[in-house]
Scaffold this motif. Structure first.
Motif, mmCIF file in Angstrom:
data_model
loop_
_atom_site.group_PDB
_atom_site.id
_atom_site.type_symbol
_atom_site.label_atom_id
_atom_site.label_comp_id
_atom_site.label_asym_id
_atom_site.label_seq_id
_atom_site.Cartn_x
_atom_site.Cartn_y
_atom_site.Cartn_z
ATOM 1 N N UNK A 13 84.762 16.691 -4.708
ATOM 2 C CA UNK A 13 84.683 18.076 -4.635
ATOM 3 C C UNK A 13 84.619 18.551 -6.076
ATOM 4 N N UNK A 14 85.307 18.168 -6.811
ATOM 5 C CA UNK A 14 85.459 18.654 -8.473
ATOM 6 C C UNK A 14 84.066 18.261 -9.092
ATOM 7 N N UNK A 15 83.453 17.150 -8.598
ATOM 8 C CA UNK A 15 82.118 16.916 -9.263
ATOM 9 C C UNK A 15 81.046 17.715 -8.838
ATOM 10 N N UNK A 16 81.255 18.290 -7.564
ATOM 11 C CA UNK A 16 80.215 19.114 -7.024
ATOM 12 C C UNK A 16 80.447 20.597 -7.783
ATOM 13 N N UNK A 17 81.519 20.978 -7.880
ATOM 14 C CA UNK A 17 82.012 22.217 -8.391
ATOM 15 C C UNK A 17 81.390 22.169 -10.036
ATOM 16 N N UNK A 18 81.842 21.082 -10.510
ATOM 17 C CA UNK A 18 81.444 20.843 -12.052
ATOM 18 C C UNK A 18 80.057 20.939 -12.190
ATOM 19 N N UNK A 19 79.264 20.302 -11.397
ATOM 20 C CA UNK A 19 77.879 20.225 -11.373
ATOM 21 C C UNK A 19 77.250 21.571 -11.202
ATOM 22 N N UNK A 20 77.894 22.488 -10.301
ATOM 23 C CA UNK A 20 77.466 23.821 -9.967
ATOM 24 C C UNK A 20 77.561 24.636 -10.835
ATOM 25 N N UNK A 21 78.645 24.717 -11.770
ATOM 26 C CA UNK A 21 79.059 25.468 -12.893
ATOM 27 C C UNK A 21 78.262 25.035 -14.093
ATOM 28 N N UNK A 22 78.214 23.705 -14.427
ATOM 29 C CA UNK A 22 77.625 23.567 -15.700
ATOM 30 C C UNK A 22 76.098 23.372 -15.603
ATOM 31 N N UNK A 23 75.566 22.657 -14.610
ATOM 32 C CA UNK A 23 74.326 22.224 -14.427
ATOM 33 C C UNK A 23 73.477 22.839 -13.618
ATOM 34 N N UNK A 24 74.116 23.971 -12.567
ATOM 35 C CA UNK A 24 73.439 24.709 -11.596
ATOM 36 C C UNK A 24 72.612 23.745 -10.538
ATOM 37 N N UNK A 25 73.580 22.706 -10.282
ATOM 38 C CA UNK A 25 72.811 21.669 -9.389
ATOM 39 C C UNK A 25 73.841 21.088 -8.489
ATOM 40 N N UNK A 37 87.018 19.768 0.880
ATOM 41 C CA UNK A 37 88.250 20.103 0.352
ATOM 42 C C UNK A 37 89.280 20.032 1.619
ATOM 43 N N UNK A 38 88.931 20.456 2.777
ATOM 44 C CA UNK A 38 89.758 20.106 3.885
ATOM 45 C C UNK A 38 90.039 18.740 4.118
ATOM 46 N N UNK A 39 89.113 17.734 4.099
ATOM 47 C CA UNK A 39 89.448 16.435 4.305
ATOM 48 C C UNK A 39 90.530 16.021 2.991
ATOM 49 N N UNK A 40 90.050 16.308 1.965
ATOM 50 C CA UNK A 40 90.841 15.894 0.772
ATOM 51 C C UNK A 40 92.365 16.369 1.235
ATOM 52 N N UNK A 41 92.478 17.666 1.597
ATOM 53 C CA UNK A 41 93.749 18.039 2.098
ATOM 54 C C UNK A 41 94.390 17.418 3.113
ATOM 55 N N UNK A 42 93.674 17.335 4.336
ATOM 56 C CA UNK A 42 94.307 16.305 5.329
ATOM 57 C C UNK A 42 94.823 15.061 4.861
ATOM 58 N N UNK A 43 94.078 14.284 3.935
ATOM 59 C CA UNK A 43 94.454 13.035 3.865
ATOM 60 C C UNK A 43 95.651 12.994 2.801
ATOM 61 N N UNK A 44 95.782 13.929 2.044
ATOM 62 C CA UNK A 44 97.100 14.195 1.153
ATOM 63 C C UNK A 44 98.177 14.581 2.043
ATOM 64 N N UNK A 45 98.002 15.579 2.986
ATOM 65 C CA UNK A 45 99.040 15.691 3.955
ATOM 66 C C UNK A 45 99.554 14.422 4.783
ATOM 67 N N UNK A 46 98.688 13.504 5.313
ATOM 68 C CA UNK A 46 98.810 12.326 6.030
ATOM 69 C C UNK A 46 99.562 11.322 5.003
ATOM 70 N N UNK A 47 99.044 11.337 3.773
ATOM 71 C CA UNK A 47 99.639 10.342 2.794
ATOM 72 C C UNK A 47 100.950 10.707 2.719
#
Length: 62
Positions: A13-25, A37-47
């Motif tokens: 998710x962070x890589x996608x946001x960074x690429x969108x912000x800096x490289x417009x890609x 982001x939902x999957x990341x949050x869900x996995x964190x809650x399960x952990x």
């Protein structure tokens, strides 16, 4: 295992946001970002819940 998966998915998710912000890609659209982001949050809650369950089992509390 779930915590590592959460960090990996959040890094995606962070890589996608960074690429969108800096490289417009950004490679994910709005819905894709939301799902990642939902999957990341869900996995964190399960952990965290598994960690709590393991700790309460070690303590002998219910």
């Amino acid at each position: 295992m779930f915590l590592i998966g959460s960090f990996i998915v959040f890094a995606l998710f962070f890589l996608n946001v960074a690429l969108g912000a800096f490289a417009n890609n950004a490679f994910l659209g709005d819905v894709g970002e939301m799902l990642v982001l939902f999957v990341a949050s869900l996995l964190f809650v399960v952990a965290i819940l598994k960690k709590e369950a393991d700790r309460s089992q070690e303590d002998g509390s219910q």
